[in-house]
Design a protein around this motif. Structure first.
Motif, mmCIF file in Angstrom:
data_model
loop_
_atom_site.group_PDB
_atom_site.id
_atom_site.type_symbol
_atom_site.label_atom_id
_atom_site.label_comp_id
_atom_site.label_asym_id
_atom_site.label_seq_id
_atom_site.Cartn_x
_atom_site.Cartn_y
_atom_site.Cartn_z
ATOM 1 N N MET A 1 0.850 -1.171 0.000
ATOM 2 C CA MET A 1 0.000 0.000 0.000
ATOM 3 C C MET A 1 0.900 1.240 0.000
ATOM 4 O O MET A 1 1.786 1.358 0.836
ATOM 5 N N ILE A 2 0.677 2.140 -0.936
ATOM 6 C CA ILE A 2 1.485 3.357 -0.979
ATOM 7 C C ILE A 2 0.842 4.504 -0.210
ATOM 8 O O ILE A 2 1.525 5.431 0.191
ATOM 9 N N CYS A 3 -0.474 4.444 -0.042
ATOM 10 C CA CYS A 3 -1.170 5.507 0.679
ATOM 11 C C CYS A 3 -2.463 4.926 1.259
ATOM 12 O O CYS A 3 -3.524 5.019 0.649
ATOM 13 N N PRO A 4 -2.376 4.328 2.432
ATOM 14 C CA PRO A 4 -3.549 3.626 2.978
ATOM 15 C C PRO A 4 -4.676 4.546 3.436
ATOM 16 O O PRO A 4 -5.813 4.111 3.531
ATOM 17 N N THR A 5 -4.400 5.808 3.679
ATOM 18 C CA THR A 5 -5.432 6.694 4.249
ATOM 19 C C THR A 5 -5.609 7.980 3.456
ATOM 20 O O THR A 5 -5.783 9.033 4.037
ATOM 21 N N ASP B 1 1.222 -0.648 -8.975
ATOM 22 C CA ASP B 1 1.966 -1.703 -9.646
ATOM 23 C C ASP B 1 3.139 -1.024 -10.342
ATOM 24 O O ASP B 1 3.057 0.163 -10.706
ATOM 25 N N ALA B 2 4.219 -1.753 -10.517
ATOM 26 C CA ALA B 2 5.403 -1.186 -11.141
ATOM 27 C C ALA B 2 6.133 -2.239 -11.954
ATOM 28 O O ALA B 2 5.969 -3.441 -11.731
ATOM 29 N N GLY C 1 10.786 -1.378 -1.149
ATOM 30 C CA GLY C 1 11.905 -0.932 -1.957
ATOM 31 C C GLY C 1 11.906 0.571 -2.182
ATOM 32 O O GLY C 1 10.996 1.286 -1.759
ATOM 33 N N PRO C 2 12.943 1.057 -2.866
ATOM 34 C CA PRO C 2 13.104 2.502 -3.066
ATOM 35 C C PRO C 2 11.954 3.160 -3.836
ATOM 36 O O PRO C 2 11.532 4.265 -3.494
ATOM 37 N N LEU C 3 11.454 2.493 -4.879
ATOM 38 C CA LEU C 3 10.339 3.070 -5.635
ATOM 39 C C LEU C 3 9.098 3.162 -4.764
ATOM 40 O O LEU C 3 8.378 4.172 -4.784
ATOM 41 N N HIS C 4 8.846 2.142 -3.962
ATOM 42 C CA HIS C 4 7.708 2.168 -3.038
ATOM 43 C C HIS C 4 7.849 3.330 -2.066
ATOM 44 O O HIS C 4 6.901 4.095 -1.846
ATOM 45 N N ARG C 5 9.022 3.491 -1.477
ATOM 46 C CA ARG C 5 9.223 4.592 -0.524
ATOM 47 C C ARG C 5 9.047 5.945 -1.196
ATOM 48 O O ARG C 5 8.436 6.859 -0.643
#
Length: 149
Positions: A1-5, A14-15, A34-38
């Motif tokens: 999840m990149i932004c749960p709220t 997806d990447a 990973g770095p892209l997720h962060r």
């Protein structure tokens, strides 16, 4: 999840090959670490806090040559501003209907800001989860379309 709220609900992504390929509404998506997720999680948090106006995360949306020209035109619309389907159609030499269809096919909404595209006489549609209500939330967040919302 990149932004749960987020104010438009939970968002994932997806990447492939170091770039975002899809924004996933209501669930996590395959990008989980990973770095892209962060990077995209930090950017989304900053965007929804009103502290980010341009996404820097690499994107790789699928689509035709026209759709890629269209996505570039969307990304050129400044934060807090809008364009009409007709204005984009004229700039790209296509019909307003083609612009509407391309908006609906945008796999990376928000980052590729199709919410900044309005009908000549109102908000138009929005294909992100939550539909037009999500579009209104995003436009309000950016202070855009003040006369319409």
């Amino acid at each position: 999840m990149i932004c749960p709220t987020s104010p438009v609900g939970p968002l994932g992504a997806d990447a492939a090959d170091g770039a975002i390929t899809d924004l996933v509404w209501g669930q996590g998506g395959s990008l989980t670490e990973g770095p892209l997720h962060r990077q995209i999680a930090d950017e989304m948090t900053a965007y929804f806090a009103g502290d980010l106006t341009v996404f820097k995360t690499a994107v790789a949306p699928r689509g035709s040559a026209f759709q890629h020209r269209f996505y570039a035109a969307l990304r050129a619309i400044p934060y807090g501003e809008t364009r009409t389907y007709g204005e984009l159609a004229k700039a790209l030499g296509v019909s307003a209907q083609a612009i509407g269809q391309a908006c609906g096919a945008n796999p990376i909404a928000i980052i590729i800001p199709c919410h900044r595209v309005l009908a000549a006489d109102g908000l138009g549609g929005y294909s992100g989860a939550g539909g037009i209500e999500a579009k209104v939330v995003l436009l309000r967040l950016e202070g855009a379309g003040g006369l319409l919302i």
